[in-house]
Design a protein around this motif. Sequence first.
Motif, PDB file in Angstrom:
ATOM      1  N   THR A 215       0.832  -1.210   0.000  1.00  0.00           N
ATOM      2  CA  THR A 215       0.000   0.000   0.000  1.00  0.00           C
ATOM      3  C   THR A 215       0.861   1.252   0.000  1.00  0.00           C
ATOM      4  OG1 THR A 215      -1.756  -1.152   1.201  1.00  0.00           O
ATOM      5  CG2 THR A 215      -1.810   1.264   1.218  1.00  0.00           C
ATOM      6  N   ILE A 216       1.831   1.313   0.895  1.00  0.00           N
ATOM      7  CA  ILE A 216       2.707   2.483   0.975  1.00  0.00           C
ATOM      8  C   ILE A 216       3.518   2.633  -0.311  1.00  0.00           C
ATOM      9  CG2 ILE A 216       4.696   3.462   2.208  1.00  0.00           C
ATOM     10  CD1 ILE A 216       3.631   2.115   4.743  1.00  0.00           C
ATOM     11  N   GLY A 217       3.855   1.500  -0.943  1.00  0.00           N
ATOM     12  CA  GLY A 217       4.647   1.548  -2.164  1.00  0.00           C
ATOM     13  C   GLY A 217       3.991   2.347  -3.278  1.00  0.00           C
ATOM     14  N   ARG A 218       2.667   2.423  -3.285  1.00  0.00           N
ATOM     15  CA  ARG A 218       1.973   3.208  -4.316  1.00  0.00           C
ATOM     16  C   ARG A 218       2.311   4.685  -4.221  1.00  0.00           C
ATOM     17  NH1 ARG A 218      -3.989   0.390  -3.424  1.00  0.00           N
ATOM     18  NH2 ARG A 218      -3.352  -1.756  -3.972  1.00  0.00           N
ATOM     19  N   PHE A 219       2.571   5.162  -3.008  1.00  0.00           N
ATOM     20  CA  PHE A 219       2.896   6.580  -2.827  1.00  0.00           C
ATOM     21  C   PHE A 219       4.331   6.901  -3.223  1.00  0.00           C
ATOM     22  CE2 PHE A 219      -0.541   5.685   0.197  1.00  0.00           C
ATOM     23  CZ  PHE A 219      -1.464   6.653  -0.182  1.00  0.00           C
ATOM     24  N   ALA A 220       5.132   5.857  -3.473  1.00  0.00           N
ATOM     25  CA  ALA A 220       6.504   6.069  -3.920  1.00  0.00           C
ATOM     26  C   ALA A 220       6.620   6.141  -5.434  1.00  0.00           C
ATOM     27  CB  ALA A 220       7.406   4.947  -3.389  1.00  0.00           C
ATOM     28  N   ALA A 221       5.487   5.988  -6.141  1.00  0.00           N
ATOM     29  CA  ALA A 221       5.498   5.971  -7.608  1.00  0.00           C
ATOM     30  C   ALA A 221       6.122   7.208  -8.245  1.00  0.00           C
ATOM     31  CB  ALA A 221       4.082   5.764  -8.130  1.00  0.00           C
ATOM     32  N   PRO A 222       5.948   8.438  -7.687  1.00  0.00           N
ATOM     33  CA  PRO A 222       6.559   9.621  -8.322  1.00  0.00           C
ATOM     34  C   PRO A 222       8.073   9.522  -8.509  1.00  0.00           C
ATOM     35  CG  PRO A 222       4.915  10.318  -6.729  1.00  0.00           C
ATOM     36  CD  PRO A 222       5.062   8.825  -6.573  1.00  0.00           C
ATOM     37  N   LEU A 223       8.753   8.683  -7.720  1.00  0.00           N
ATOM     38  CA  LEU A 223      10.202   8.572  -7.855  1.00  0.00           C
ATOM     39  C   LEU A 223      10.597   7.982  -9.206  1.00  0.00           C
ATOM     40  CD1 LEU A 223      11.107   7.257  -4.292  1.00  0.00           C
ATOM     41  CD2 LEU A 223      11.278   9.596  -5.145  1.00  0.00           C
ATOM     42  N   ALA A 224       9.670   7.268  -9.861  1.00  0.00           N
ATOM     43  CA  ALA A 224       9.969   6.676 -11.162  1.00  0.00           C
ATOM     44  C   ALA A 224       9.966   7.716 -12.282  1.00  0.00           C
ATOM     45  CB  ALA A 224       8.966   5.569 -11.478  1.00  0.00           C
ATOM     46  N   ALA A 225       9.280   8.850 -12.067  1.00  0.00           N
ATOM     47  CA  ALA A 225       9.234   9.924 -13.072  1.00  0.00           C
ATOM     48  C   ALA A 225       9.326  11.270 -12.353  1.00  0.00           C
ATOM     49  CB  ALA A 225       7.948   9.834 -13.891  1.00  0.00           C
ATOM     50  N   PRO A 226      10.484  11.582 -11.777  1.00  0.00           N
ATOM     51  CA  PRO A 226      10.600  12.766 -10.909  1.00  0.00           C
ATOM     52  C   PRO A 226      10.327  14.093 -11.615  1.00  0.00           C
ATOM     53  CG  PRO A 226      12.755  11.838 -11.408  1.00  0.00           C
ATOM     54  CD  PRO A 226      11.744  10.856 -11.882  1.00  0.00           C
ATOM     55  N   GLU A 227      10.565  14.148 -12.935  1.00  0.00           N
ATOM     56  CA  GLU A 227      10.375  15.418 -13.642  1.00  0.00           C
ATOM     57  C   GLU A 227       8.905  15.844 -13.696  1.00  0.00           C
ATOM     58  OE1 GLU A 227       9.880  12.006 -16.368  1.00  0.00           O
ATOM     59  OE2 GLU A 227      11.444  12.605 -14.949  1.00  0.00           O
ATOM     60  N   ALA A 228       8.004  14.928 -13.412  1.00  0.00           N
ATOM     61  CA  ALA A 228       6.575  15.241 -13.524  1.00  0.00           C
ATOM     62  C   ALA A 228       5.953  15.638 -12.196  1.00  0.00           C
ATOM     63  CB  ALA A 228       5.836  14.030 -14.106  1.00  0.00           C
ATOM     64  N   TRP A 229       6.757  15.719 -11.135  1.00  0.00           N
ATOM     65  CA  TRP A 229       6.194  15.960  -9.811  1.00  0.00           C
ATOM     66  C   TRP A 229       6.908  17.112  -9.117  1.00  0.00           C
ATOM     67  CZ3 TRP A 229       1.934  13.145  -8.394  1.00  0.00           C
ATOM     68  CH2 TRP A 229       1.658  12.009  -9.166  1.00  0.00           C
ATOM     69  N   SER A 230       6.208  17.692  -8.142  1.00  0.00           N
ATOM     70  CA  SER A 230       6.780  18.796  -7.379  1.00  0.00           C
ATOM     71  C   SER A 230       7.799  18.277  -6.378  1.00  0.00           C
ATOM     72  CB  SER A 230       5.673  19.540  -6.622  1.00  0.00           C
ATOM     73  OG  SER A 230       5.096  18.697  -5.633  1.00  0.00           O
ATOM     74  N   ALA A 231       8.621  19.211  -5.853  1.00  0.00           N
ATOM     75  CA  ALA A 231       9.631  18.833  -4.870  1.00  0.00           C
ATOM     76  C   ALA A 231       8.976  18.266  -3.610  1.00  0.00           C
ATOM     77  CB  ALA A 231      10.502  20.032  -4.525  1.00  0.00           C
ATOM     78  N   GLN A 232       7.833  18.859  -3.216  1.00  0.00           N
ATOM     79  CA  GLN A 232       7.148  18.388  -2.014  1.00  0.00           C
ATOM     80  C   GLN A 232       6.650  16.953  -2.182  1.00  0.00           C
ATOM     81  OE1 GLN A 232       6.641  21.215  -3.583  1.00  0.00           O
ATOM     82  NE2 GLN A 232       6.808  22.927  -2.113  1.00  0.00           N
ATOM     83  N   LEU A 234       7.864  14.726  -4.254  1.00  0.00           N
ATOM     84  CA  LEU A 234       9.008  13.826  -4.328  1.00  0.00           C
ATOM     85  C   LEU A 234       9.572  13.532  -2.932  1.00  0.00           C
ATOM     86  CD1 LEU A 234      10.835  15.220  -7.491  1.00  0.00           C
ATOM     87  CD2 LEU A 234       9.629  13.040  -7.277  1.00  0.00           C
ATOM     88  N   ALA A 235       9.571  14.551  -2.078  1.00  0.00           N
ATOM     89  CA  ALA A 235      10.023  14.330  -0.703  1.00  0.00           C
ATOM     90  C   ALA A 235       9.105  13.353   0.013  1.00  0.00           C
ATOM     91  CB  ALA A 235      10.076  15.659   0.048  1.00  0.00           C
ATOM     92  N   PHE A 236       7.799  13.517  -0.187  1.00  0.00           N
ATOM     93  CA  PHE A 236       6.835  12.589   0.404  1.00  0.00           C
ATOM     94  C   PHE A 236       7.046  11.176  -0.133  1.00  0.00           C
ATOM     95  CE2 PHE A 236       2.671  10.452   0.207  1.00  0.00           C
ATOM     96  CZ  PHE A 236       2.360  10.423   1.560  1.00  0.00           C
ATOM     97  N   ALA A 237       7.291  11.079  -1.448  1.00  0.00           N
ATOM     98  CA  ALA A 237       7.509   9.775  -2.067  1.00  0.00           C
ATOM     99  C   ALA A 237       8.774   9.116  -1.527  1.00  0.00           C
ATOM    100  CB  ALA A 237       7.602   9.916  -3.578  1.00  0.00           C
ATOM    101  N   ALA A 238       9.804   9.915  -1.251  1.00  0.00           N
ATOM    102  CA  ALA A 238      11.052   9.354  -0.710  1.00  0.00           C
ATOM    103  C   ALA A 238      10.814   8.741   0.664  1.00  0.00           C
ATOM    104  CB  ALA A 238      12.127  10.433  -0.640  1.00  0.00           C
ATOM    105  N   TYR A 239      10.036   9.436   1.504  1.00  0.00           N
ATOM    106  CA  TYR A 239       9.701   8.878   2.816  1.00  0.00           C
ATOM    107  C   TYR A 239       8.843   7.622   2.670  1.00  0.00           C
ATOM    108  CZ  TYR A 239      11.663  12.711   5.532  1.00  0.00           C
ATOM    109  OH  TYR A 239      12.533  13.602   6.118  1.00  0.00           O
ATOM    110  N   ALA A 240       7.909   7.655   1.710  1.00  0.00           N
ATOM    111  CA  ALA A 240       7.071   6.477   1.474  1.00  0.00           C
ATOM    112  C   ALA A 240       7.929   5.282   1.069  1.00  0.00           C
ATOM    113  CB  ALA A 240       6.034   6.782   0.392  1.00  0.00           C
TER     114      ALA A 240
END
Length: 326
Positions: A215-232, A234-240
């Motif tokens: 479940t938590i892994g779904r929130f880490a998805a932005p790390l696969a395409a970082p250019e499409a997401w905000s810094a905030q 991406l930071a959340f995704a890194a913690y996820a």
Amino acid sequence: MIFTTGVFALFFALVLPLYWVLPPRARKYLLIVAGMVFYAYYYVPYLVVVLVMTILTYIAALAILKARDGAGSSKGRARVWLFVGVAASVLVLGYFKYWKMLVSTWNELASRIHMGHPAPVPDILVPMAISFFTFEFIHFVSDVYLGKIDREAVKVPDFALFIFFFPTLVSGPIKRYQGFQKQSQSMPEFALDNLLGGGKRVILGLAQKFILADTIGRFAAPLAAPEAWSAQMLAFAAYAYAFKIYFDFAGYSDMAIGLAQMLGFKVPENFDRPYFQPNIAQFWRHWHMSLSSWIRDYLYIPLGGSRLGFARTLANLIAAFAICGL
């Protein structure tokens, strides 16, 4: 293919009752055969690879014991057999797990500097759990050489069970032969507390893996395409991702420890609240503890540890963490 959860549940449901109705000696051989069947289900030819590695490691250990009991040049022969045992495991690991990566990296580098033609990239299927086999082979032959494992403990059935013990075969924890052999020598007696306690540990591991990690892994998805997401985000995704990888691996470890307990065996703990530790040093002492202690005992300390000055200590740390990273 790797066991699915359903297939493994059926496999364990067949092994467990048969295991406890058999006499102790037969139970030992049942677990050895079950481990081989478990591994062969992944890819039969690689069972042969692991069997050859197992036999070679055992022969090296016997040769070390024979040479260690001699004098003079016999000590040198013991070191030669130690080298053979360790080198064989490392070469097999290097070929299956890293040769494809090295060729791909070389091709990428060559293309950037316009040097030569790309080398053919080998299509190599990595043997399941090859790293864990390697760690346990090296530990065994090294401790025989150091005299930490005596001749009476080096027995074929105990060593075979140590290698093919299927609860820890895929993802650890990395066992030590001495503690495991003491249990396998006489085989554990049935205890209801172990059966129930191990079952609870397995359920906890399943919950960590399939409920929390997935479940938590779904929130880490932005790390696969970082250019499409905000810094905030991406930071959340890194913690996820940090929590996803913890619950994923800790869940597998809990399942392995629980399955072993249901069979009456105690294997090492692997995680001890690492994210609650006060500093990075304590974090590493509580994260994947069986691997951290292996790297300390069989790599960092043999290189000299922290005994040879700051520069050497730093070099040893870099070497240890480079191996850990790979």
